[in-house]
Design a protein around this motif. Sequence first.
Motif, short mmCIF file in Angstrom:
data_model
loop_
_atom_site.label_atom_id
_atom_site.label_comp_id
_atom_site.label_asym_id
_atom_site.label_seq_id
_atom_site.Cartn_x
_atom_site.Cartn_y
_atom_site.Cartn_z
N GLY A 183 12.21 -7.01 -2.97
CA GLY A 183 11.37 -8.18 -2.75
C GLY A 183 9.91 -7.88 -2.55
N GLU A 184 9.50 -6.61 -2.79
CA GLU A 184 8.09 -6.25 -2.65
C GLU A 184 7.35 -6.62 -3.93
OE1 GLU A 184 5.15 -5.66 -0.64
OE2 GLU A 184 6.75 -4.53 0.36
N LYS A 185 6.38 -7.50 -3.80
CA LYS A 185 5.64 -7.97 -4.97
C LYS A 185 4.51 -7.02 -5.32
CE LYS A 185 3.39 -12.10 -6.86
NZ LYS A 185 2.89 -13.47 -6.57
N PRO A 186 4.45 -6.53 -6.56
CA PRO A 186 3.36 -5.62 -6.95
C PRO A 186 2.02 -6.34 -6.97
CG PRO A 186 4.63 -6.28 -8.88
CD PRO A 186 5.35 -6.83 -7.67
N ASP A 187 0.94 -5.56 -6.84
CA ASP A 187 -0.39 -6.13 -6.96
C ASP A 187 -1.14 -5.45 -8.09
OD1 ASP A 187 -1.09 -3.66 -5.96
OD2 ASP A 187 -1.92 -4.39 -4.08
N GLU A 188 -2.43 -5.70 -8.16
CA GLU A 188 -3.21 -5.16 -9.28
C GLU A 188 -3.23 -3.64 -9.29
OE1 GLU A 188 -7.03 -6.89 -11.26
OE2 GLU A 188 -7.68 -5.66 -9.59
N VAL A 189 -3.29 -3.03 -8.10
CA VAL A 189 -3.31 -1.57 -8.03
C VAL A 189 -2.02 -1.00 -8.57
CG1 VAL A 189 -3.47 0.42 -6.48
CG2 VAL A 189 -4.88 -1.59 -6.07
N THR A 190 -0.89 -1.63 -8.23
CA THR A 190 0.41 -1.19 -8.75
C THR A 190 0.41 -1.18 -10.26
OG1 THR A 190 1.34 -2.51 -6.92
CG2 THR A 190 2.90 -1.51 -8.45
N MET A 228 10.00 4.33 -9.30
CA MET A 228 9.57 3.78 -8.02
C MET A 228 9.30 2.28 -8.15
SD MET A 228 8.89 4.57 -4.83
CE MET A 228 8.80 6.35 -4.86
N PHE A 229 8.72 1.89 -9.27
CA PHE A 229 8.45 0.47 -9.54
C PHE A 229 9.76 -0.31 -9.60
CE2 PHE A 229 7.61 -2.88 -12.86
CZ PHE A 229 6.92 -3.73 -12.02
N GLU A 230 10.75 0.26 -10.30
CA GLU A 230 12.05 -0.40 -10.40
C GLU A 230 12.73 -0.48 -9.04
OE1 GLU A 230 13.26 -1.96 -13.01
OE2 GLU A 230 11.45 -1.45 -14.13
N GLU A 231 12.48 0.52 -8.20
CA GLU A 231 13.10 0.57 -6.88
C GLU A 231 12.54 -0.52 -5.96
OE1 GLU A 231 13.27 3.71 -3.13
OE2 GLU A 231 13.00 4.51 -5.18
N MET A 232 11.26 -0.84 -6.11
CA MET A 232 10.63 -1.80 -5.20
C MET A 232 10.99 -3.25 -5.54
SD MET A 232 6.60 -1.72 -6.40
CE MET A 232 6.02 -3.07 -5.40
N LYS A 233 11.32 -3.52 -6.80
CA LYS A 233 11.54 -4.91 -7.21
C LYS A 233 12.72 -5.59 -6.50
CE LYS A 233 11.32 -4.29 -11.75
NZ LYS A 233 11.26 -4.62 -13.19
N PRO A 234 13.90 -4.95 -6.45
CA PRO A 234 15.02 -5.64 -5.78
C PRO A 234 14.83 -5.80 -4.26
CG PRO A 234 15.67 -3.41 -6.44
CD PRO A 234 14.35 -3.69 -7.07
N VAL A 249 0.84 -1.20 0.00
CA VAL A 249 0.00 0.00 0.00
C VAL A 249 0.87 1.25 0.00
CG1 VAL A 249 -1.75 1.29 1.27
CG2 VAL A 249 -1.89 -1.19 1.15
N THR A 250 1.99 1.22 0.73
CA THR A 250 2.90 2.35 0.78
C THR A 250 3.46 2.64 -0.61
OG1 THR A 250 3.61 1.32 2.88
CG2 THR A 250 4.73 3.34 2.21
N TRP A 251 3.93 1.60 -1.26
CA TRP A 251 4.48 1.78 -2.61
C TRP A 251 3.41 2.25 -3.60
CZ3 TRP A 251 9.62 1.44 -3.64
CH2 TRP A 251 10.45 0.83 -2.69
N ASN A 252 2.22 1.65 -3.50
CA ASN A 252 1.13 2.03 -4.41
C ASN A 252 0.74 3.49 -4.26
OD1 ASN A 252 0.99 -0.51 -5.50
ND2 ASN A 252 -0.76 -1.18 -4.29
N ALA A 253 0.74 3.98 -3.00
CA ALA A 253 0.39 5.38 -2.77
C ALA A 253 1.36 6.30 -3.51
CB ALA A 253 0.39 5.68 -1.28
N MET A 254 2.65 5.99 -3.44
CA MET A 254 3.66 6.81 -4.11
C MET A 254 3.55 6.71 -5.63
SD MET A 254 5.38 8.48 -1.88
CE MET A 254 6.67 9.04 -2.97
N ILE A 255 3.40 5.50 -6.14
CA ILE A 255 3.33 5.32 -7.60
C ILE A 255 2.09 6.01 -8.16
CG2 ILE A 255 2.99 3.59 -9.42
CD1 ILE A 255 4.74 1.68 -7.72
N ALA A 256 0.93 5.80 -7.51
CA ALA A 256 -0.31 6.45 -7.98
C ALA A 256 -0.20 7.96 -7.87
CB ALA A 256 -1.50 5.95 -7.16
#
Length: 551
Positions: free
Chosen positions: A271-278, A263-269, A242-249
């Motif tokens: 280990g945070e798995k994106p969801d549908e909102v991402t 931000m998406f590239e930053e979250m991948k290494p 949710v934290t990552w999604n808030a920033m990306i959105a």
Amino acid sequence: MIRRQTNDKNPNFHQRSNLWRKCTTFRKLRQIHASMIINGFNTNRFNLRELIYVSALVIPSGISYAHQVFDKITQPDLFMWNTMLRGSAQSPNPAKAVFLYTQMEKRGIQPDRYTFPFVLKACTKLSWANVGFSVHGKIMKNGFEENTFAKNTLIYFHANAGDIEIASSLFDSSVTTQVVAWSALTAGYARRGNLVMARKVFDEMPEKDLISWNVMITGYAKRGEMESARLLFGQVPKRDIVTWNAMIAGYVNCGLHKQALEMFEEMKPLGEKPDEVTMLSLVSACTDSGDLDVGEKIHQSVLDLGGGELSILLGNALIDMYAKCGNIDKSLKIFHSMKEKVVTTWNSIIGGLAFHGHSEDAIRIFKEMRRMKIKPNDISFVGVLVACSHAGRVEEGREYFNLMKHQYNIEPNIRHYGCMVDLFGRAGLLNEAFEFVDKMEIEPNSIIWRTLLGSCRVHNNVELGRRANEELLKLRRGESGDYVLLSNIYASQGEWDGAERLRKVMDDQGVRKEAASSLVDADDDDQETLMRFLFDSKPQTTINKKCDSIH
């Protein structure tokens, strides 16, 4: 045979057996349900409770099935009522929780401390302030106002949908070590747009939970204050999706598509798995920026996330992205690959085809949609009317416009009228276009009149062009493009005196022609304006609604 186990003395008794723990699919649920019917559906209270619990809370999207089952139980106990209230409150239709509670009252079922918080959560989601106030009264009447669970929910309700002053007074009188109460008040101020007070409460919290961090980050992001959001983001002790999604959105909403992708590239290494909102946010970023190469990479990430399957929301978003990035073939490929389609899916492909001039394909798919008994909505008819306009199918356009009103009971809005005006104008039926506008049941806007003015220029009709210009200037005086269009109509007919008079009016009123503007540019702009007007829906709306859930 289903094992019998009962404990009717405690209305909130809940102890799941191995059989029910393994019930995680609709197929298994129906099998057990069938066995219960064979053995006497209403005879085993334990299994009835489990059936309601699993269908309402365990099986995804199982709440409708739960309601069907619940209606057949002759004497549901309080645990069953509360379970249905809970499932309904967190479902896409929380109003059912409120209606269930009214049924409880009519049947004289005595509520407990769990009952009212579920109803209040539904009122908060619905923003039903008056109903929530009534529930607050019931809580006081039943002596539950000092119950921690009920009080925290009351604070949450009043902070978000009721009276913020009541929320604050309840908070002041509560045990201030309750992190849930602090979070509820912070969320309420943030949702109301009062980030100053939200931040004040947030800073004073003796202990901050992740919900509070996410509330503040989302509040700043929705206001476009991305620097403040980023600063808090860097301070979060432990982030979740949710934290990552808030920033990306937030970055996407501000048009900062590069930062969203970074931000998406930053979250991948990490280990945070994106969801549908991402993924919806990222697809929207590619749609807005028109970056097809990045869009294709995001598409692959979407497929990796879903194991090759596309959800309806993501499928629709990808159809829209590829269409707006100019790859209509990819849009069609995704459309045909989707196993489940709803009306918005059909609308996405019809609109994409129509927008890019593939009129015959758009009309064909609209006909296929009707053959498959998918009920079109107002957006569906915008798409097919645009397609008819571009294909010059005047009679078919008339037929669909009448079909919309008389068969599907859809009241035409300004976009449908705009489609019809464009349809008649392109076909050179200017008198019919003006008669149509005169009979419109809603007031024509500037885009309608400018479409007519543009059609008059194309077909060199000075008289009707003059009338369209007069109506247009009543709505937006001072737009140089409107004067230029009429001036060019005069010039095309050799009426140089009329053109000169119009130029003088422009000078007298201080209207200046914009630099580097040509007739060709004006025509393109008119078409672009009309198309954006007709197809103004974006997947970002869905993203915002999903992100609201953290409040």
